[in-house]
Design a protein around this motif. Structure first.
Motif, PDB file in Angstrom:
ATOM      1  N   GLU A   1       0.868  -1.243   0.082  1.00  0.00           N
ATOM      2  CA  GLU A   1      -0.157   0.149  -0.027  1.00  0.00           C
ATOM      3  C   GLU A   1       0.913   1.254  -0.096  1.00  0.00           C
ATOM      4  OE1 GLU A   1      -3.662  -0.242   2.530  1.00  0.00           O
ATOM      5  OE2 GLU A   1      -2.723  -1.857   3.149  1.00  0.00           O
TER       6      GLU A   1
ATOM      7  N   LYS B   1      -8.455  -2.293  -0.729  1.00  0.00           N
ATOM      8  CA  LYS B   1      -8.205  -2.087   0.741  1.00  0.00           C
ATOM      9  C   LYS B   1      -8.481  -0.450   0.852  1.00  0.00           C
ATOM     10  CE  LYS B   1      -5.165  -3.910   4.272  1.00  0.00           C
ATOM     11  NZ  LYS B   1      -3.865  -4.405   4.254  1.00  0.00           N
ATOM     12  N   GLN B   2      -8.112   0.340  -0.143  1.00  0.00           N
ATOM     13  CA  GLN B   2      -8.288   1.798   0.106  1.00  0.00           C
ATOM     14  C   GLN B   2      -9.618   2.160   0.204  1.00  0.00           C
ATOM     15  OE1 GLN B   2      -5.914   3.323  -3.017  1.00  0.00           O
ATOM     16  NE2 GLN B   2      -3.803   3.357  -1.719  1.00  0.00           N
TER      17      GLN B   2
ATOM     18  N   ARG C   1     -10.940   1.207   3.463  1.00  0.00           N
ATOM     19  CA  ARG C   1     -10.686   2.199   4.551  1.00  0.00           C
ATOM     20  C   ARG C   1     -11.366   3.553   4.434  1.00  0.00           C
ATOM     21  NH1 ARG C   1      -5.542   1.493   4.027  1.00  0.00           N
ATOM     22  NH2 ARG C   1      -5.230   3.127   2.710  1.00  0.00           N
ATOM     23  N   GLN C   2     -11.459   3.936   3.252  1.00  0.00           N
ATOM     24  CA  GLN C   2     -12.007   5.173   3.100  1.00  0.00           C
ATOM     25  C   GLN C   2     -13.675   5.459   3.193  1.00  0.00           C
ATOM     26  OE1 GLN C   2     -11.681   5.969  -1.149  1.00  0.00           O
ATOM     27  NE2 GLN C   2      -9.595   6.659  -0.760  1.00  0.00           N
TER      28      GLN C   2
ATOM     29  N   GLU D   1     -13.751   5.258   7.177  1.00  0.00           N
ATOM     30  CA  GLU D   1     -13.462   6.594   7.634  1.00  0.00           C
ATOM     31  C   GLU D   1     -14.710   7.427   7.661  1.00  0.00           C
ATOM     32  OE1 GLU D   1     -10.229   8.100   5.497  1.00  0.00           O
ATOM     33  OE2 GLU D   1      -8.750   7.022   6.279  1.00  0.00           O
TER      34      GLU D   1
END
Length: 341
Positions: free
Chosen positions: A129, A178-179, A182-183, A186
């Motif tokens: 990442e 994965k990003q 995660r976003q 959040e």
């Protein structure tokens, strides 16, 4: 790509002269005492020096520029995830004696053994990442690794060095997913924090309005207070119910706290490895309800007598249990529960 192209034993003589090296090579002579002598260009080793130093071996070192390319996977900090690495390197011979001392016969073989170590010194510090950080390091790979220092130590100098790093198609897809997760996490957290903040503001406002209403009723005369209660009957009932629930919760917490203390006290009192002094200290400090009269009567007990202390702890325990049962019986007779109407 051979660097040391020839190794020949030599010996001195009265009429034997040593040859001169070619324009693209040099000679390195060694003797049994570990001395090295470099011969380059149009120079040659004289017969007198040859006989005096007794050189026994002559190495022919090819002084050329060598190009090297590397393309392979390099492991990341994550098990099973790798970076795709490409290296373009150009070196030249700088110190033939160092090459002979380190026995670098083939430059490609030496680089094949070392290149993976140099690359992993960067890639194994990062997860896939962190591809952006890894790319930035590979742009300055000469400063980010020991490659320049290590090559200099064995007799080479870097002329050109370019590094590039990428991810495989599957790893790139993995990073994007994965990003995205995660976003989303959040975003959900931000929404939850915003909701909690709004709820807190709402509760604060409701509590403020409740306090204002109660204060207004308390400050009014009886007639005005009756009018206010009549006008806000629904709100008053909610307030009273809230107060009742708060009182019940406080009572429950106090009872639970008392019960925990009693359990803790009982476990300490009847622990076999406790001495008598510690048992009485438990009654005084943990329970806080040991009969003061009994404690006063035991002030003059000799501390050196363990049996006396044990008897005292036992009597205090019995007295405390009797007091607790008495209070419990009185509580059952006087305790009255109700609900706000």
């Amino acid at each position: 790509m051979r660097i040391i192209t020839e190794i020949q034993p030599v010996r001195g003589g009265l009429f034997k002269n040593e040859p001169m090296p070619n324009i693209d090579s040099s000679f390195v002579y060694t003797n049994k005492r570990g001395k090295y002598r470099l011969i380059t260009g149009k120079d040659y080793l004289t017969r007198s020096e040859m006989n005096a130093e007794r050189y026994s071996m002559r190495y022919t070192v090819l002084e050329e520029t060598y190009s090297y390319q590397y393309e392979d996977e390099s492991s990341s900090k994550e098990l099973g995830r790798t970076f795709k690495v490409r290296i373009q390197l150009k070196v030249k011979v700088k110190d033939p004696i160092a090459i002979v001392q380190n026995d670098i016969k083939d430059i490609r073989h030496y680089l094949d053994m070392k290149i993976d170590f140099w690359m992993r010194s960067i890639t194994e510090e990062h997860s896939i990442e962190e591809i952006i950080q890894v790319k930035n390091k590979f742009r300055n790979i000469k400063e980010q690794t020991n490659i320049s220092y290590d090559l200099k130590e064995v007799g080479f100098e870097i002329i050109e060095l370019h590094g590039q790093v990428d991810l495989s198609e599957s790893d790139e897809k993995y990073v994007k997913e994965k990003q995205k997760i995660r976003q989303q996490g959040e975003l959900d957290r931000d929404r939850l924090e915003a909701k909690q903040k709004l709820d807190s503001m709402k509760n604060e406002k409701e509590n403020e309005e409740r306090d204002k209403l109660i204060d207004k009723i308390l400050r009014s005369d009886s007639r005005t207070a009756s009018i206010l209660v009549a006008e806000n009957k629904k709100e008053i009932l909610v307030i009273l119910e809230q107060i009742r629930q708060e009182e019940l919760e406080d009572k429950r917490k106090k009872e639970e706290h008392q019960r925990n203390l009693e359990e803790k006290l009982a476990s300490k009192i009847f622990t076999d490895d406790m001495d008598a002094r510690e048992r009485i200290n438990v009654w005084q400090t943990v329970a806080g309800e040991a009969p003061q009269k009994e404690l006063q009567n035991e002030q003059n007990v000799k501390l050196e007598n363990p049996k006396t202390w044990n008897d005292t702890a036992t009597r205090l325990g019995d007295t405390f249990d009797e007091d607790k049962r008495t209070k419990s019986a009185e509580g059952e007779q006087t305790d009255e529960g109700g609900k706000w109407a």
